[in-house]
Write a protein that holds these residues in place. Structure first.
Motif, PDB file in Angstrom:
ATOM      1  N   ASN A 172       8.303  -3.499  -2.227  1.00 11.61           N
ATOM      2  CA  ASN A 172       7.022  -4.152  -2.493  1.00 11.61           C
ATOM      3  C   ASN A 172       6.345  -3.559  -3.727  1.00 11.61           C
ATOM      4  O   ASN A 172       5.718  -4.285  -4.512  1.00 11.61           O
ATOM      5  CB  ASN A 172       6.102  -4.013  -1.279  1.00 11.61           C
ATOM      6  CG  ASN A 172       6.578  -4.827  -0.094  1.00 11.61           C
ATOM      7  OD1 ASN A 172       7.352  -5.775  -0.246  1.00 11.61           O
ATOM      8  ND2 ASN A 172       6.134  -4.460   1.093  1.00 11.61           N
TER       9      ASN A 172
ATOM     10  N   ASN B  83      -9.612  -8.454  -9.367  1.00 14.64           N
ATOM     11  CA  ASN B  83      -8.190  -8.503  -9.694  1.00 14.64           C
ATOM     12  C   ASN B  83      -7.932  -9.186 -11.043  1.00 14.64           C
ATOM     13  O   ASN B  83      -6.839  -9.706 -11.302  1.00 14.64           O
ATOM     14  CB  ASN B  83      -7.394  -9.203  -8.586  1.00 14.64           C
ATOM     15  CG  ASN B  83      -7.915 -10.611  -8.272  1.00 14.64           C
ATOM     16  OD1 ASN B  83      -9.029 -10.973  -8.666  1.00 14.64           O
ATOM     17  ND2 ASN B  83      -7.139 -11.392  -7.555  1.00 14.64           N
TER      18      ASN B  83
ATOM     19  N   SER C 252       3.175  -8.088 -12.315  1.00 16.05           N
ATOM     20  CA  SER C 252       2.374  -7.748 -13.500  1.00 16.05           C
ATOM     21  C   SER C 252       3.141  -8.052 -14.781  1.00 16.05           C
ATOM     22  O   SER C 252       2.582  -8.614 -15.736  1.00 16.05           O
ATOM     23  CB  SER C 252       1.982  -6.266 -13.465  1.00 16.05           C
ATOM     24  OG  SER C 252       1.074  -6.003 -12.424  1.00 16.05           O
TER      25      SER C 252
ATOM     26  N   ASP D  26       5.409  -5.741  -7.020  1.00 12.08           N
ATOM     27  CA  ASP D  26       4.075  -5.784  -7.640  1.00 12.08           C
ATOM     28  C   ASP D  26       4.149  -5.453  -9.129  1.00 12.08           C
ATOM     29  O   ASP D  26       3.463  -6.077  -9.952  1.00 12.08           O
ATOM     30  CB  ASP D  26       3.132  -4.816  -6.928  1.00 12.08           C
ATOM     31  CG  ASP D  26       2.675  -5.331  -5.572  1.00 12.08           C
ATOM     32  OD1 ASP D  26       2.833  -6.538  -5.311  1.00 12.08           O
ATOM     33  OD2 ASP D  26       2.171  -4.520  -4.769  1.00 12.08           O
ATOM     34  N   GLN D  27       4.978  -4.469  -9.487  1.00 13.42           N
ATOM     35  CA  GLN D  27       5.169  -4.155 -10.906  1.00 13.42           C
ATOM     36  C   GLN D  27       5.768  -5.347 -11.641  1.00 13.42           C
ATOM     37  O   GLN D  27       5.379  -5.656 -12.774  1.00 13.42           O
ATOM     38  CB  GLN D  27       6.070  -2.935 -11.054  1.00 13.42           C
ATOM     39  CG  GLN D  27       5.451  -1.630 -10.590  1.00 13.42           C
ATOM     40  CD  GLN D  27       6.397  -0.458 -10.756  1.00 13.42           C
ATOM     41  OE1 GLN D  27       7.467  -0.583 -11.339  1.00 13.42           O
ATOM     42  NE2 GLN D  27       6.011   0.697 -10.229  1.00 13.42           N
TER      43      GLN D  27
ATOM     44  N   PHE E  70      -4.488 -11.035 -10.767  1.00 15.26           N
ATOM     45  CA  PHE E  70      -3.267 -10.500 -10.165  1.00 15.26           C
ATOM     46  C   PHE E  70      -3.186 -10.903  -8.697  1.00 15.26           C
ATOM     47  O   PHE E  70      -4.172 -10.827  -7.965  1.00 15.26           O
ATOM     48  CB  PHE E  70      -3.257  -8.968 -10.277  1.00 15.26           C
ATOM     49  CG  PHE E  70      -2.087  -8.321  -9.598  1.00 15.26           C
ATOM     50  CD1 PHE E  70      -0.836  -8.330 -10.182  1.00 15.26           C
ATOM     51  CD2 PHE E  70      -2.240  -7.704  -8.358  1.00 15.26           C
ATOM     52  CE1 PHE E  70       0.251  -7.749  -9.556  1.00 15.26           C
ATOM     53  CE2 PHE E  70      -1.160  -7.117  -7.719  1.00 15.26           C
ATOM     54  CZ  PHE E  70       0.088  -7.131  -8.329  1.00 15.26           C
ATOM     55  N   LYS E  71      -2.010 -11.345  -8.282  1.00 10.07           N
ATOM     56  CA  LYS E  71      -1.727 -11.595  -6.868  1.00 10.07           C
ATOM     57  C   LYS E  71      -0.551 -10.713  -6.478  1.00 10.07           C
ATOM     58  O   LYS E  71       0.456 -10.668  -7.191  1.00 10.07           O
ATOM     59  CB  LYS E  71      -1.394 -13.070  -6.630  1.00 10.07           C
ATOM     60  CG  LYS E  71      -2.558 -14.009  -6.898  1.00 10.07           C
ATOM     61  CD  LYS E  71      -2.205 -15.450  -6.569  1.00 10.07           C
ATOM     62  CE  LYS E  71      -3.384 -16.380  -6.774  1.00 10.07           C
ATOM     63  NZ  LYS E  71      -3.061 -17.785  -6.441  1.00 10.07           N
ATOM     64  N   ASP E  72      -0.669 -10.022  -5.357  1.00  9.43           N
ATOM     65  CA  ASP E  72       0.373  -9.068  -4.995  1.00  9.43           C
ATOM     66  C   ASP E  72       1.521  -9.739  -4.253  1.00  9.43           C
ATOM     67  O   ASP E  72       1.555 -10.969  -4.084  1.00  9.43           O
ATOM     68  CB  ASP E  72      -0.215  -7.898  -4.199  1.00  9.43           C
ATOM     69  CG  ASP E  72      -0.686  -8.301  -2.801  1.00  9.43           C
ATOM     70  OD1 ASP E  72      -0.427  -9.449  -2.368  1.00  9.43           O
ATOM     71  OD2 ASP E  72      -1.317  -7.468  -2.132  1.00  9.43           O
ATOM     72  N   HIS E  73       2.475  -8.924  -3.804  1.00  8.75           N
ATOM     73  CA  HIS E  73       3.697  -9.426  -3.164  1.00  8.75           C
ATOM     74  C   HIS E  73       3.396 -10.289  -1.942  1.00  8.75           C
ATOM     75  O   HIS E  73       4.082 -11.279  -1.695  1.00  8.75           O
ATOM     76  CB  HIS E  73       4.590  -8.253  -2.763  1.00  8.75           C
ATOM     77  CG  HIS E  73       3.925  -7.261  -1.854  1.00  8.75           C
ATOM     78  ND1 HIS E  73       3.164  -6.210  -2.337  1.00  8.75           N
ATOM     79  CD2 HIS E  73       3.864  -7.176  -0.494  1.00  8.75           C
ATOM     80  CE1 HIS E  73       2.698  -5.514  -1.315  1.00  8.75           C
ATOM     81  NE2 HIS E  73       3.095  -6.079  -0.193  1.00  8.75           N
TER      82      HIS E  73
END
Length: 222
Positions: free
Chosen positions: A28, A82, A36, A32-33, A169-172
């Motif tokens: 995860n 975010n 981005s 996330d990286q 930004f939206k995460d996993h």
């Protein structure tokens, strides 16, 4: 594709190159990286390529606000926590409709203040040619713009307005949501997974190279 399926795909791709095991939390973190990197990579071509605009459509955040205060002008707009990149901001100075707003030119902080305090009337920002920049303080990120949008009339019939679009930004968990309606399109999910796997392999190879360098140094005669 949900998050469990993304993890399985990562495992399959890593198995192809005989890489070591990663925990779900580590996967995860790399996803996330990669998200981005996905956003930043397509943002570079956002103005030139429809492909990149399509890829980032799910990351766009929209906000519009009237200045309903009948006393104070407004010269800033707060961005979401975010926030990643500002796409555009338009300012309405003397109209009822947002469609009558003027697009602000997004500039750097030095250019902004050079024009803000310029004595050259041809270089100063105007309501027809406004300017904006992104600034941060200890807790928040803002858009600063000039000229300020006016206060509302006393009967609040004609307030100044701003409207902006930015990338967030939206995460996993958001990009690989269990609900297909909320998840990113699989085309872009797979692009993110490809970036994820490259980062994971690069991390291992980088650590291996560093280990080899340490071993070489330690094996040298004194």
């Amino acid at each position: 594709m949900n998050l469990d399926e993304a993890h399985d795909l990562i495992d399959m791709l890593l198995d192809k190159v005989d890489q070591p095991y990663f925990t779900d939390d580590e996967k995860n973190m790399f996803i996330d990286q990669a998200i981005s990197a996905f956003i930043n990579g397509h943002y570079q071509f956002y103005e030139q390529e429809q492909v990149s605009r399509d890829a980032l459509a799910s990351f766009i955040y929209y906000s519009a606000k009237n200045n309903t205060d009948d006393t104070w002008e407004v010269s800033t707009a707060r961005l979401p926590d975010n926030y990643v990149h500002l796409i555009q901001i338009s300012l309405v100075y003397n109209s009822v409709s947002y469609s009558d707003g003027n697009q602000a030119k997004i500039v750097g902080v030095k250019d902004f203040y050079d024009r803000l305090y310029s004595s050259d009337p041809f270089n100063k920002a105007t309501t027809e040619d406004p300017i904006a920049y992104v600034r941060q303080d200890a807790t928040s990120t803002y858009i600063g713009f000039s000229p300020s949008i006016p206060a509302a009339d006393t009967d609040v019939t004609n307030p100044g307005k701003y409207r902006y679009n930015c990338l967030v930004f939206k995460d996993h968990s958001e990009c690989f949501d269990n609900n297909p309606q909320d998840a990113l399109k699989e085309l872009y999910q797979r692009e993110i997974i490809d970036i994820t796997v490259r980062k994971m392999i690069g991390n291992i190879e980088g650590a291996g190279i560093q280990f080899q360098q340490i071993e070489t140094e330690q094996s040298k005669p004194i």
